[in-house]
Design a protein around this motif. Structure first.
Motif, mmCIF file in Angstrom:
data_model
loop_
_atom_site.group_PDB
_atom_site.id
_atom_site.type_symbol
_atom_site.label_atom_id
_atom_site.label_comp_id
_atom_site.label_asym_id
_atom_site.label_seq_id
_atom_site.Cartn_x
_atom_site.Cartn_y
_atom_site.Cartn_z
ATOM 1 N N LYS A 459 1.255 -0.869 -0.135
ATOM 2 C CA LYS A 459 -0.079 -0.300 0.374
ATOM 3 C C LYS A 459 0.910 1.518 0.283
ATOM 4 C CE LYS A 459 -3.772 -2.406 2.986
ATOM 5 N NZ LYS A 459 -4.067 -2.316 4.167
ATOM 6 N N ALA A 460 0.519 2.773 -0.369
ATOM 7 C CA ALA A 460 1.262 3.458 -1.221
ATOM 8 C C ALA A 460 -0.119 4.569 -0.564
ATOM 9 C CB ALA A 460 1.667 4.122 -1.901
ATOM 10 N N TYR A 461 0.365 5.148 1.220
ATOM 11 C CA TYR A 461 -0.559 6.972 0.759
ATOM 12 C C TYR A 461 0.535 7.459 1.339
ATOM 13 C CZ TYR A 461 -3.582 2.848 2.385
ATOM 14 O OH TYR A 461 -4.960 1.550 2.286
ATOM 15 N N ALA A 462 -0.185 8.680 0.791
ATOM 16 C CA ALA A 462 -0.067 10.330 0.540
ATOM 17 C C ALA A 462 -0.565 11.274 1.635
ATOM 18 C CB ALA A 462 0.127 10.991 -0.563
ATOM 19 N N ILE A 463 -0.183 10.900 2.662
ATOM 20 C CA ILE A 463 -0.572 12.135 3.639
ATOM 21 C C ILE A 463 -0.372 14.015 4.474
ATOM 22 C CG2 ILE A 463 -1.564 10.194 4.925
ATOM 23 C CD1 ILE A 463 0.433 9.952 6.719
ATOM 24 N N GLN A 464 -1.052 14.307 5.032
ATOM 25 C CA GLN A 464 -0.124 15.599 5.680
ATOM 26 C C GLN A 464 -0.147 16.509 4.247
ATOM 27 O OE1 GLN A 464 0.484 16.496 8.399
ATOM 28 N NE2 GLN A 464 0.359 14.356 9.649
ATOM 29 N N ALA A 465 -1.598 16.164 3.201
ATOM 30 C CA ALA A 465 -1.401 17.020 2.655
ATOM 31 C C ALA A 465 -0.405 16.811 1.423
ATOM 32 C CB ALA A 465 -1.875 18.523 2.812
ATOM 33 N N GLY A 466 0.064 16.067 1.311
ATOM 34 C CA GLY A 466 0.720 15.391 -0.396
ATOM 35 C C GLY A 466 2.608 15.546 1.086
ATOM 36 N N ARG A 467 2.048 15.961 1.941
ATOM 37 C CA ARG A 467 3.651 16.026 2.659
ATOM 38 C C ARG A 467 5.067 14.836 2.545
ATOM 39 N NH1 ARG A 467 1.459 20.956 4.586
ATOM 40 N NH2 ARG A 467 0.765 19.678 6.877
ATOM 41 N N GLU A 468 3.973 14.024 3.170
ATOM 42 C CA GLU A 468 4.399 12.964 3.177
ATOM 43 C C GLU A 468 3.723 11.469 2.956
ATOM 44 O OE1 GLU A 468 5.293 9.622 7.639
ATOM 45 O OE2 GLU A 468 4.249 11.653 7.350
ATOM 46 N N LEU A 469 4.641 11.156 2.351
ATOM 47 C CA LEU A 469 4.332 9.309 1.661
ATOM 48 C C LEU A 469 4.856 8.677 2.900
ATOM 49 C CD1 LEU A 469 3.139 8.266 -1.607
ATOM 50 C CD2 LEU A 469 5.456 8.102 -1.606
ATOM 51 N N ARG A 470 3.664 7.506 2.516
ATOM 52 C CA ARG A 470 3.621 6.338 4.192
ATOM 53 C C ARG A 470 3.602 5.574 2.636
ATOM 54 N NH1 ARG A 470 0.615 6.950 9.613
ATOM 55 N NH2 ARG A 470 2.404 8.791 10.085
ATOM 56 N N VAL A 471 4.388 4.582 2.980
ATOM 57 C CA VAL A 471 4.704 3.080 2.282
ATOM 58 C C VAL A 471 4.466 2.149 3.112
ATOM 59 C CG1 VAL A 471 6.032 2.722 0.204
ATOM 60 C CG2 VAL A 471 6.130 4.367 0.468
ATOM 61 N N ILE A 472 4.157 1.275 2.796
ATOM 62 C CA ILE A 472 3.703 -0.193 3.525
ATOM 63 C C ILE A 472 3.912 -1.566 2.969
ATOM 64 C CG2 ILE A 472 2.174 -1.858 4.989
ATOM 65 C CD1 ILE A 472 0.203 0.634 5.453
ATOM 66 N N VAL A 473 5.234 -2.028 2.823
ATOM 67 C CA VAL A 473 5.778 -3.101 2.025
ATOM 68 C C VAL A 473 5.409 -3.901 2.958
ATOM 69 C CG1 VAL A 473 7.645 -1.980 1.425
ATOM 70 C CG2 VAL A 473 7.882 -3.254 3.491
ATOM 71 N N GLU A 474 4.969 -5.775 1.519
ATOM 72 C CA GLU A 474 5.719 -7.242 2.853
ATOM 73 C C GLU A 474 6.541 -7.339 3.328
ATOM 74 O OE1 GLU A 474 3.697 -9.359 -0.939
ATOM 75 O OE2 GLU A 474 2.449 -8.146 -1.175
ATOM 76 N N ALA A 475 6.756 -8.336 3.915
ATOM 77 C CA ALA A 475 7.755 -7.998 5.057
ATOM 78 C C ALA A 475 7.813 -9.454 4.638
ATOM 79 C CB ALA A 475 6.729 -8.478 6.425
ATOM 80 N N GLU A 476 7.683 -10.579 3.667
ATOM 81 C CA GLU A 476 7.943 -11.270 3.132
ATOM 82 C C GLU A 476 9.130 -10.990 2.062
ATOM 83 O OE1 GLU A 476 4.739 -10.938 3.902
ATOM 84 O OE2 GLU A 476 4.352 -12.954 5.131
ATOM 85 N N LYS A 477 8.533 -10.362 1.764
ATOM 86 C CA LYS A 477 9.804 -9.420 0.301
ATOM 87 C C LYS A 477 10.202 -8.827 0.669
ATOM 88 C CE LYS A 477 5.416 -10.948 -3.251
ATOM 89 N NZ LYS A 477 4.566 -10.782 -3.655
ATOM 90 N N VAL A 478 10.654 -7.594 0.946
ATOM 91 C CA VAL A 478 11.449 -6.138 1.830
ATOM 92 C C VAL A 478 11.405 -6.844 2.793
ATOM 93 C CG1 VAL A 478 11.769 -4.405 1.232
ATOM 94 C CG2 VAL A 478 9.685 -5.290 -0.105
ATOM 95 N N SER A 479 13.281 -6.668 2.818
ATOM 96 C CA SER A 479 13.744 -6.968 4.177
ATOM 97 C C SER A 479 13.949 -5.690 4.493
ATOM 98 C CB SER A 479 15.118 -7.398 4.217
ATOM 99 O OG SER A 479 15.881 -7.015 3.448
#
Length: 519
Positions: A459-479
């Motif tokens: 998942k990827a969410y732009a929050i804080q009116a676009g001043r922050e990009l929060r990226v959620i990754v899959e633990a099995e694929k990304v260390s």
């Protein structure tokens, strides 16, 4: 003495025995006679009964015979009656046929007489035509001699002269018609547009990027934030909405460019507050349940919209996309309200022009369907909408009107310019659109799409009116090491490919969970 007594006794016994046998024999004979008389009596009774029974059977047989004979006579009479009726009908038909034959023979004789008369008249007409042709040829020779031209030359000159005169008059008439049409066209067009706008009452709804969630008391804010802020982080990670908890009494601000996400976050918070159990696992469960509920609500909104507009036979997937427009905006204007307004304007305008209002209203509702696709593509929303409409079996006129309403496709049907005009009318209303909002939304979408392009990103969410990009990754694929590298790469790509004010913080979240169930 004893011997004599013994003898006398024996004699008496013998006499008694003889006398008994005589009496028994006499009684037996009497019984035999009684039996014979009784047998004779029984035999006589039997003969009498037999005679009586015989007489009864004879009487019954006679009655049955009489009955059967009567029925037979009745059937014979009915059959004779039917035969007589059939014979009567046959005689009537024969008479009718004879009459028709006589009439036909009479008509044939009359036709023969008429034919002979017509033949004589035809002969007379042929003779007269021959005489007229001779007179006409003689007349033409005289005219040719006087004019010095043959008949074909004179005809050609006359035809050419008439053609030139007709062409000149047609050009003059055509110019008059065009001038008159131009004078009336602008007036009629303004009249139709003004009437359509006046008859369509549209609300001007500007989509904001925040939603205020009201609370019963400020104590609930602590439960929503949770220990060390874990609850609020879980809500933001699950919904992609930024929660702003400030000094505003009894209120929390939900900030996101996407109205659908804000609605999911609002309903999820409402359920969590009502339930009282607020923790990360419960938050994810409620958010997922709310997301499914929103999908059902989207379908209901689409069905209600098409029913209110009187549009029938729309594919279920198109109905779902129509409902999805309720949670999208176009230049700050709610997309569903804009499409409804365009549909109503198209229906009124098409009716005024004598076109099919239902078809125009259908195209007006679907003209921006390409703005709410399930998957992002490189096509413009007009061409993508036309592709979707064609995929789900819409009328070719509707498909062409959707694809051509921004001049990206050639207009092949009359309703296409109507859709284009009504779209412009809806967007041109005072306060309907804001260009700055659309540019902001486009930048936020591009920011999220940039992060989703990397492998392992869930998942990827732009929050804080676009001043922050929060990226959620899959633990099995990304260390963990890959998370640092991914955050750096995304930040570098944003700097090189995008234009934005200020700075953008890129946060990569990797969470490993182990879940087991005790039964």
């Amino acid at each position: 003495m004893d011997a004599l007594t013994y003898i006398i006794g024996g004699v008496s016994l013998a006499v008694g025995i003889v006398a008994g046998k005589f009496i028994f024999a006499k009684n037996t004979q009497k019984q035999v006679e009684d039996a014979e008389s009784q047998a004779k009596k029984i035999l006589a009774d039997a003969q009498t009964n037999s005679e009586n029974l015989k007489k009864e059977r004879l009487l019954e047989a006679k009655e049955k015979f009489v009955q059967l004979k009567a029925e037979h006579d009745k059937e014979v009479l009915e059959r004779n009656k039917k035969i007589n009726e059939a014979e009567g009908r046959i005689r009537q038909k024969e008479q009718s046929i004879n009459q028709k034959v006589e009439q036909t023979e009479k008509q044939i004789k009359e036709n023969d007489a008429i034919k002979d008369n017509l033949n004589r008249q035809i002969e007379v007409v042929n003779l007269k035509r021959t005489e007229l042709e001779k007179h006409q040829e003689e007349h033409i020779r005289r005219l040719e001699k006087i004019a010095g031209l043959t008949a074909d030359e004179a005809k050609s000159q006359l035809v050419e002269s008439l053609k030139q005169e007709a062409h000149t008059q047609a050009l003059a008439l055509q110019q008059e018609i065009i001038d008159d049409a131009k004078q009336k066209a602008n007036k009629e067009a303004r009249k139709i547009i003004i009437q359509s706008i006046q008859r369509t009452a549209a609300e001007q709804a500007i989509e904001n990027s925040i939603t205020v969630f009201n609370l019963e008391s400020d104590e609930i804010k602590g439960q929503i934030i949770g220990r060390e802020g874990r609850n609020i982080r879980a809500i933001e990670a699950a919904t992609g909405v930024d929660l702003i908890v400030d000094d505003t009494p009894e209120a929390i601000i939900l900030s996101s460019f996407d109205p659908l996400r804000r609605e999911i976050a609002r309903l999820s918070l409402q359920r969590l507050v009502a339930d009282g159990r607020i923790h990360p696992a419960r938050i994810e469960e409620v958010v997922e349940k709310t997301r499914r509920q929103i999908e059902e609500q989207v379908m209901e909104i689409g069905e209600r919209t098409v029913i209110e507009l009187g549009i029938h036979g729309l594919h279920k997937e198109l109905v779902r996309l129509v409902g999805k427009m309720r949670f999208r905006s176009s230049y700050g204007q709610n997309l569903l309200m804009h499409s409804r307004e365009v549909a109503n304007l198209c229906g009124i305008m098409a009716a005024e022009l004598g076109l099919n209002p239902k078809l125009a209203k259908r195209a007006g509702l679907l003209h921006d369907i390409g703005k709410v696709p399930d998957e992002e593509t490189e096509l413009s929303h007009a061409l993508l909408g036309a592709k979707l409409a064609e995929k789900y079996g819409e009328n070719p006129a509707v498909v062409n009107a959707i694809g051509a309403h921004h001049d990206e496709m050639e207009m092949a049907y009359v309703i296409a310019p109507i859709i284009q005009a009504c779209d412009a009318i809806s967007g041109a209303r005072p306060g309907a659109r804001r260009e700055i909002m659309q540019q902001y939304l486009q930048r936020i979408k591009e920011l999220e799409a940039l992060a989703m392009a990397y492998q392992g990103v869930e998942k990827a969410y732009a929050i804080q009116a676009g001043r922050e990009l929060r990226v959620i990754v899959e633990a099995e694929k990304v260390s963990d090491a890959d998370s640092d590298k991914l955050s750096f790469e995304i930040a570098q790509k944003i700097m090189t490919e995008m234009t934005y004010p200020g700075q953008i913080k890129v946060t990569v979240i990797r969470e490993k969970r182990a879940v087991n169930v005790a039964r």
